[in-house]
Design an enzyme around this catalytic site. Structure first.
Site, PDB file in Angstrom:
ATOM      1  N   HIS A 183      69.361   8.544 -55.621  1.00 25.16           N
ATOM      2  CA  HIS A 183      69.261   7.227 -56.257  1.00 25.16           C
ATOM      3  C   HIS A 183      69.529   7.175 -57.762  1.00 25.16           C
ATOM      4  O   HIS A 183      68.911   6.405 -58.490  1.00 25.16           O
ATOM      5  CB  HIS A 183      67.898   6.607 -55.933  1.00 25.16           C
ATOM      6  CG  HIS A 183      67.727   6.348 -54.471  1.00 25.16           C
ATOM      7  ND1 HIS A 183      66.501   6.272 -53.861  1.00 25.16           N
ATOM      8  CD2 HIS A 183      68.646   6.174 -53.489  1.00 25.16           C
ATOM      9  CE1 HIS A 183      66.668   6.053 -52.574  1.00 25.16           C
ATOM     10  NE2 HIS A 183      67.977   5.984 -52.320  1.00 25.16           N
TER      11      HIS A 183
ATOM     12  N   TYR B  46      69.044   9.304 -60.269  1.00 28.10           N
ATOM     13  CA  TYR B  46      68.189   9.942 -61.263  1.00 28.10           C
ATOM     14  C   TYR B  46      68.799  11.290 -61.684  1.00 28.10           C
ATOM     15  O   TYR B  46      69.938  11.606 -61.341  1.00 28.10           O
ATOM     16  CB  TYR B  46      66.765  10.042 -60.738  1.00 28.10           C
ATOM     17  CG  TYR B  46      66.184   8.674 -60.478  1.00 28.10           C
ATOM     18  CD1 TYR B  46      65.987   7.770 -61.526  1.00 28.10           C
ATOM     19  CD2 TYR B  46      65.876   8.247 -59.181  1.00 28.10           C
ATOM     20  CE1 TYR B  46      65.492   6.492 -61.295  1.00 28.10           C
ATOM     21  CE2 TYR B  46      65.379   6.966 -58.947  1.00 28.10           C
ATOM     22  CZ  TYR B  46      65.190   6.099 -60.000  1.00 28.10           C
ATOM     23  OH  TYR B  46      64.711   4.833 -59.782  1.00 28.10           O
TER      24      TYR B  46
ATOM     25  N   HIS C 111      63.226  15.044 -55.737  1.00 28.40           N
ATOM     26  CA  HIS C 111      63.952  13.769 -55.719  1.00 28.40           C
ATOM     27  C   HIS C 111      65.360  14.000 -56.269  1.00 28.40           C
ATOM     28  O   HIS C 111      65.574  14.026 -57.478  1.00 28.40           O
ATOM     29  CB  HIS C 111      63.205  12.737 -56.557  1.00 28.40           C
ATOM     30  CG  HIS C 111      63.642  11.318 -56.336  1.00 28.40           C
ATOM     31  ND1 HIS C 111      64.833  10.988 -55.746  1.00 28.40           N
ATOM     32  CD2 HIS C 111      63.034  10.134 -56.634  1.00 28.40           C
ATOM     33  CE1 HIS C 111      64.948   9.667 -55.678  1.00 28.40           C
ATOM     34  NE2 HIS C 111      63.870   9.125 -56.216  1.00 28.40           N
TER      35      HIS C 111
END
Length: 363
Positions: A177, A179, A174
């Site tokens: 977004h 993070y 990931h």
């Protein structure tokens, strides 16, 4: 898919490295908040298996690798196994999304009440929660020292190993977004002056070190990454997102990973669809592996993306959440269930989770 149905580009087979997909409709990684105590629950077996088709590709909800959310804990590994088995029993291909939130946290979730970590010590302003009422508060983060960063890279590597132990076919890193990984990549957050900050190459170093470590651990053919260069979610924007996205797409080729999953620029801070003049096409052309796109696609958008060569696979979130048989509905061009936003993020194991209806059986 029906053998007699007309050829719909979105529903044609695709060979993704070692995986033979029967269609190109992918279940997005969706936070659902149904993992009590940070441990996947038995009701997730039904949720994921409902959305599985033979040869379909699914990506899990974001699965934390660090602090209390350590994927490497035996409890988490064992809890995922029956969920993975249920997807495999129906012939699905299942990847686990590996996640570190970085500064998008507060001390209540940290050991001994410590500050969350980030590329910077820049605080994140309070954010309205998804219910539109409550406000999320974030503890000012602690800037990681240069010699601490290899440990975080290693945490991703160990989490990937444990995902494979749990039975997953691969992992998605990931890197989107707002993070931790994006907190290094984007210049709105990263104000470092060491070799993890400043230039574009330096800001992307952390992400690429994680990719390399994970690929070396489990095999590049089992690794994907999600990126959102144009998004400014969680105050993580970049002054030149097009150049950032293109640099990452080109750099990833060195590691020969399976796929790159990019979020359309029309998905802005609140992750709502809007018009945007940018395009992912340069990144799609630059990346040599499978290219996934996400961001407000409907059936016609997805068909067009595949037909015109804009993507290999199309990732669906809200529509797949509300329509467990989404590929079949797309095949038949059937009406879609409406999604209920107020049940996206609750702890109810049924309502808004596994109670969306399937199409009635057609004689």
């Amino acid at each position: 898919m029906s053998e007699e149905s007309p050829c719909i580009p979105l529903l044609t087979p695709y060979n993704m490295g070692p995986f033979n997909l029967s269609h190109r409709v992918v279940l997005a990684p969706l936070t659902r908040q149904r993992s009590y105590g940070n441990v996947p629950q038995p009701h997730a077996i039904l949720y994921y298996s409902q959305r599985t088709t033979k040869g379909g590709f699914l990506i899990t909800e974001a699965t934390g690798i660090h602090i209390r959310l350590v994927f490497g804990q035996k409890e988490q590994v064992e809890a995922w196994k029956p969920i993975v088995d249920a997807v495999h029993a129906k012939g699905g291909i299942f990847f686990c999304q590996l996640w570190h939130v970085g500064r998008v946290s507060n001390k209540d979730f940290q050991p001994n009440g410590q500050a969350p970590i980030s590329s910077s010590d820049k605080p994140l302003t309070p954010q309205i929660r998804s219910n539109g009422i409550d406000v999320a508060q974030f503890t000012p983060p602690r800037r990681l020292s240069t010699d601490e960063i290899p440990q975080i890279v290693n945490d991703f590597r160990l989490a990937a190993r444990n995902a494979i132990e749990a039975g997953f076919d691969g992992v998605e890193i990931h890197g989107a977004h707002g993070y931790l990984i994006e907190q290094f990549m984007k210049d709105q957050v990263n104000d470092r002056t060491d070799h993890y900050g400043g230039s574009l190459k330096n800001r992307c170093r952390f992400a690429l070190e994680i990719v390399e470590a994970v690929a070396n651990e489990i095999g590049a053919e089992k690794v994907g990454i999600r990126l959102s260069p144009f998004a400014d979610f969680m105050e993580s924007g970049d002054s030149n997102p097009k150049v950032l996205g293109l640099y990452m797409a080109e750099s990833l080729n060195k590691y020969d990973i399976l796929y790159c999953h990019m979020v359309e620029p029309r998905m802005r801070a609140v992750l709502e669809k809007c018009e945007c003049p940018h395009s992912l096409l340069p990144m799609r052309k630059a990346f040599k592996g499978t290219f996934l796109v996400a961001g407000g696609f409907d059936r016609e958008d997805g068909i067009k993306a595949i037909a015109e060569g804009g993507a290999d696979l199309v990732v669906y979130g809200r529509w797949f959440l509300a329509n467990p048989d989404l590929p079949k509905r797309f095949e038949l061009n059937a009406p879609l269930n409406k999604y209920h936003r107020d049940t996206f993020y609750t702890d109810d194991p049924v309502i808004g989770y596994t109670d969306y209806p399937f199409l009635e059986r057609i004689a």
